[in-house]
Design a protein around this motif. Structure first.
Motif, PDB file in Angstrom:
ATOM      1  N   SER A  73      41.277  49.850  40.289  1.00 51.66           N
ATOM      2  CA  SER A  73      41.062  48.696  41.160  1.00 51.66           C
ATOM      3  C   SER A  73      41.953  48.892  42.386  1.00 51.66           C
ATOM      4  CB  SER A  73      41.410  47.383  40.455  1.00 51.66           C
ATOM      5  OG  SER A  73      40.450  47.052  39.487  1.00 51.66           O
ATOM      6  N   ALA A  74      41.325  49.177  43.520  1.00 51.22           N
ATOM      7  CA  ALA A  74      42.058  49.399  44.771  1.00 51.22           C
ATOM      8  C   ALA A  74      42.072  48.089  45.548  1.00 51.22           C
ATOM      9  CB  ALA A  74      41.391  50.508  45.584  1.00 51.22           C
ATOM     10  N   MET A  75      43.226  47.423  45.593  1.00 56.84           N
ATOM     11  CA  MET A  75      43.307  46.058  46.107  1.00 56.84           C
ATOM     12  C   MET A  75      44.084  45.941  47.416  1.00 56.84           C
ATOM     13  SD  MET A  75      41.565  44.859  43.632  1.00 56.84           S
ATOM     14  CE  MET A  75      41.596  43.119  44.028  1.00 56.84           C
ATOM     15  N   THR A 130      43.408  37.253  43.771  1.00 56.46           N
ATOM     16  CA  THR A 130      43.376  38.703  43.930  1.00 56.46           C
ATOM     17  C   THR A 130      43.513  39.378  42.568  1.00 56.46           C
ATOM     18  OG1 THR A 130      44.400  38.442  46.101  1.00 56.46           O
ATOM     19  CG2 THR A 130      44.405  40.645  45.153  1.00 56.46           C
ATOM     20  N   GLY A 131      44.435  38.885  41.759  1.00 60.68           N
ATOM     21  CA  GLY A 131      44.557  39.399  40.403  1.00 60.68           C
ATOM     22  C   GLY A 131      43.301  39.172  39.596  1.00 60.68           C
ATOM     23  N   ALA A 132      42.653  38.026  39.801  1.00 59.96           N
ATOM     24  CA  ALA A 132      41.432  37.707  39.066  1.00 59.96           C
ATOM     25  C   ALA A 132      40.312  38.680  39.396  1.00 59.96           C
ATOM     26  CB  ALA A 132      40.998  36.278  39.383  1.00 59.96           C
ATOM     27  N   ALA A 133      40.133  39.005  40.663  1.00 62.32           N
ATOM     28  CA  ALA A 133      39.071  39.938  41.051  1.00 62.32           C
ATOM     29  C   ALA A 133      39.292  41.306  40.420  1.00 62.32           C
ATOM     30  CB  ALA A 133      39.013  40.058  42.570  1.00 62.32           C
ATOM     31  N   SER A 134      40.536  41.780  40.456  1.00 59.87           N
ATOM     32  CA  SER A 134      40.874  43.050  39.839  1.00 59.87           C
ATOM     33  C   SER A 134      40.622  43.011  38.335  1.00 59.87           C
ATOM     34  CB  SER A 134      42.342  43.382  40.129  1.00 59.87           C
ATOM     35  OG  SER A 134      42.767  44.510  39.412  1.00 59.87           O
ATOM     36  N   ALA A 135      41.021  41.911  37.693  1.00 59.54           N
ATOM     37  CA  ALA A 135      40.845  41.786  36.247  1.00 59.54           C
ATOM     38  C   ALA A 135      39.377  41.737  35.856  1.00 59.54           C
ATOM     39  CB  ALA A 135      41.565  40.541  35.746  1.00 59.54           C
ATOM     40  N   LEU A 136      38.556  41.076  36.665  1.00 63.57           N
ATOM     41  CA  LEU A 136      37.115  41.044  36.394  1.00 63.57           C
ATOM     42  C   LEU A 136      36.530  42.451  36.437  1.00 63.57           C
ATOM     43  CD1 LEU A 136      36.145  37.875  38.412  1.00 63.57           C
ATOM     44  CD2 LEU A 136      35.870  38.176  35.946  1.00 63.57           C
ATOM     45  N   ALA A 137      36.971  43.241  37.425  1.00 65.39           N
ATOM     46  CA  ALA A 137      36.509  44.627  37.496  1.00 65.39           C
ATOM     47  C   ALA A 137      36.984  45.411  36.280  1.00 65.39           C
ATOM     48  CB  ALA A 137      37.011  45.280  38.789  1.00 65.39           C
ATOM     49  N   THR A 138      38.232  45.194  35.887  1.00 63.84           N
ATOM     50  CA  THR A 138      38.765  45.879  34.713  1.00 63.84           C
ATOM     51  C   THR A 138      37.992  45.479  33.453  1.00 63.84           C
ATOM     52  OG1 THR A 138      40.976  46.110  35.665  1.00 63.84           O
ATOM     53  CG2 THR A 138      40.822  46.137  33.264  1.00 63.84           C
ATOM     54  N   ARG A 139      37.714  44.204  33.302  1.00 66.03           N
ATOM     55  CA  ARG A 139      36.984  43.733  32.122  1.00 66.03           C
ATOM     56  C   ARG A 139      35.562  44.303  32.080  1.00 66.03           C
ATOM     57  NH1 ARG A 139      36.659  37.345  31.221  1.00 66.03           N
ATOM     58  NH2 ARG A 139      35.042  37.454  32.811  1.00 66.03           N
ATOM     59  N   ALA A 140      34.923  44.403  33.239  1.00 69.13           N
ATOM     60  CA  ALA A 140      33.533  44.854  33.286  1.00 69.13           C
ATOM     61  C   ALA A 140      33.390  46.368  33.300  1.00 69.13           C
ATOM     62  CB  ALA A 140      32.847  44.273  34.532  1.00 69.13           C
ATOM     63  N   LEU A 141      34.396  47.088  33.800  1.00 64.33           N
ATOM     64  CA  LEU A 141      34.209  48.505  34.109  1.00 64.33           C
ATOM     65  C   LEU A 141      35.114  49.464  33.350  1.00 64.33           C
ATOM     66  CD1 LEU A 141      33.946  48.095  37.996  1.00 64.33           C
ATOM     67  CD2 LEU A 141      32.055  48.242  36.362  1.00 64.33           C
ATOM     68  N   THR A 171      45.500  41.495  34.383  1.00 64.68           N
ATOM     69  CA  THR A 171      45.002  42.615  33.577  1.00 64.68           C
ATOM     70  C   THR A 171      45.257  42.366  32.099  1.00 64.68           C
ATOM     71  OG1 THR A 171      45.446  44.137  35.416  1.00 64.68           O
ATOM     72  CG2 THR A 171      45.079  45.112  33.246  1.00 64.68           C
ATOM     73  N   MET A 172      46.421  41.824  31.769  1.00 67.23           N
ATOM     74  CA  MET A 172      46.749  41.562  30.381  1.00 67.23           C
ATOM     75  C   MET A 172      45.886  40.442  29.782  1.00 67.23           C
ATOM     76  SD  MET A 172      50.896  42.072  30.303  1.00 67.23           S
ATOM     77  CE  MET A 172      50.989  42.000  28.521  1.00 67.23           C
ATOM     78  N   ALA A 173      45.262  39.652  30.656  1.00 68.91           N
ATOM     79  CA  ALA A 173      44.357  38.608  30.163  1.00 68.91           C
ATOM     80  C   ALA A 173      43.017  39.180  29.716  1.00 68.91           C
ATOM     81  CB  ALA A 173      44.136  37.560  31.258  1.00 68.91           C
ATOM     82  N   VAL A 174      42.692  40.417  30.139  1.00 67.98           N
ATOM     83  CA  VAL A 174      41.376  40.988  29.808  1.00 67.98           C
ATOM     84  C   VAL A 174      41.456  42.276  28.997  1.00 67.98           C
ATOM     85  CG1 VAL A 174      40.319  39.935  31.848  1.00 67.98           C
ATOM     86  CG2 VAL A 174      41.194  42.280  32.006  1.00 67.98           C
ATOM     87  N   ARG A 175      42.625  42.896  28.901  1.00 74.27           N
ATOM     88  CA  ARG A 175      42.794  44.116  28.111  1.00 74.27           C
ATOM     89  C   ARG A 175      44.135  44.055  27.375  1.00 74.27           C
ATOM     90  NH1 ARG A 175      38.201  44.757  28.326  1.00 74.27           N
ATOM     91  NH2 ARG A 175      36.957  46.508  29.116  1.00 74.27           N
ATOM     92  N   ARG A 176      44.175  44.665  26.192  1.00 72.08           N
ATOM     93  CA  ARG A 176      45.422  44.724  25.421  1.00 72.08           C
ATOM     94  C   ARG A 176      46.262  45.879  25.964  1.00 72.08           C
ATOM     95  NH1 ARG A 176      47.426  47.367  20.969  1.00 72.08           N
ATOM     96  NH2 ARG A 176      48.983  46.179  19.765  1.00 72.08           N
ATOM     97  N   ILE A 177      47.206  45.564  26.820  1.00 72.51           N
ATOM     98  CA  ILE A 177      48.035  46.583  27.473  1.00 72.51           C
ATOM     99  C   ILE A 177      49.281  46.830  26.627  1.00 72.51           C
ATOM    100  CG2 ILE A 177      49.358  47.158  29.541  1.00 72.51           C
ATOM    101  CD1 ILE A 177      46.287  47.136  29.909  1.00 72.51           C
TER     102      ILE A 177
END
Length: 322
Positions: A218-220, A111-122, A146-152
């Motif tokens: 990301s609405a999960m 679930t976190g992965a799907a959200s992170a993919l959206a964050t990384r792409a969008l 999220t922290m794996a795809v963006r510098r938070i």
């Protein structure tokens, strides 16, 4: 049959692994190489539980299987997680059951992965402030992904239970992460460039007027008919991406804007199409982007398949005659 326990699953698959695995199967969905089968989701009538079965197959991998489980709201009093699930994989060549994988942790990270993919792409590449609405068991998975795809650099959090958001903020502080427990969801929304909602709400808690231009959401939380986290006007104002369009308009947050005639199913862009280079993601710095993540079987199956392959390569897990 190979059996993988909950502790072993945690050792075999990281959130970073899950992000790349889910990306591959989302792209396969967009290419027509992977398919989710109809979902079964029912109220049990015992222990206030909700039980479901999600199944699917990816011929590009290949893998085939199902995840069964659900929500038992009284489990915490028994020292157990309220969410309980197991994944059963089958040999795509013969149909024989090949592996049984404990799926509580894997459900969290997929679930976190799907959200992170959206964050990384969008999301905007310079987005560094994360808002988390809902600080239950899924929130740390969402944070780490999220922290794996963006510098938070800063996190703002809110929960319907103030004690939970305060506890979440303390946990993040102990991890060296700057986190503010906010008194309202509005305060989170107005501060953040990336927002993740992960609640069981059945009424909107994130309103259109609170969202700044350029925000990604990301609405999960919505994965059942009646659940709702977002103002339908917010859904209508955003550019909407989904894991699966038909599921989003029936059990996702999109169900409410769709039933009100504010959006059409044809407007919804599969995230997998963006990941496969078949559709565009964010198109401007001011666009509001929304990922309605309802959770699909292929997310569960791809991380379970990865765990099984790694276990077999390492001689781990328990083999039984079946």
């Amino acid at each position: 049959m190979l059996i993988i326990s909950e502790p072993l699953a945690q050792k075999l698959v990281s959130v970073e692994d899950a992000i790349e695995a889910v990306a591959s199967t989302f792209a396969a969905m967009a290419r027509g190489e992977a398919r989710n089968y109809p979902v079964v989701r029912e109220v049990v009538g015992h222990a206030d539980a909700v039980y479901g079965v999600k199944a699917g197959g990816d011929v590009s991998a290949p893998f085939l299987g199902l995840k069964a489980g659900g929500y038992w709201p009284h489990n915490l009093g028994r020292g157990l997680s309220n969410h309980q699930s197991s994944t059963l994989l089958f040999d795509p060549d013969t149909g024989r059951a090949s592996a049984l994988v404990s799926a509580n942790y894997l459900t969290g990270i997929r679930t976190g992965a799907a959200s992170a993919l959206a964050t990384r792409a969008l999301s905007r590449e310079d987005a560094s402030v994360l808002g988390i609405i809902g600080t239950g068991g899924q929130s740390l998975h969402q944070l780490r992904a999220t922290m794996a795809v963006r510098r938070i650099t800063k996190v703002h959090a809110w929960d319907m239970n103030p004690e939970m958001s305060a506890r979440f903020a303390r946990t993040l502080s102990e991890m060296g992460i700057d986190c503010a427990a906010e008194p309202t969801a509005e305060a989170v929304a107005r501060a953040a460039g990336i927002i993740v909602t992960v609640t069981p709400s059945q009424q909107p808690i994130l309103m259109r007027d609170w969202i700044r231009p350029g925000t990604h959401i990301s609405a999960m939380g919505a994965d059942t008919k009646g659940k709702q986290e977002l103002d339908p006007a917010l859904v209508a104002a955003a550019r909407v991406f989904v894991d699966e369009a038909a599921q989003a308009v029936s059990i996702g947050d999109c169900q409410h804007a769709f039933s009100a005639g504010l959006i059409a199913q044809a407007q919804l862009t599969p995230l997998g199409a963006v990941l496969a280079g078949m559709a565009k993601g964010r198109q401007s710095e001011t666009e509001i982007t929304l990922f309605d993540g309802t959770g699909v079987a292929l997310q569960d199956l791809v991380v379970a398949d990865l765990a099984v392959r790694r276990a077999r390569d390492s001689g781990l897990g328990v083999e039984v005659e079946y």
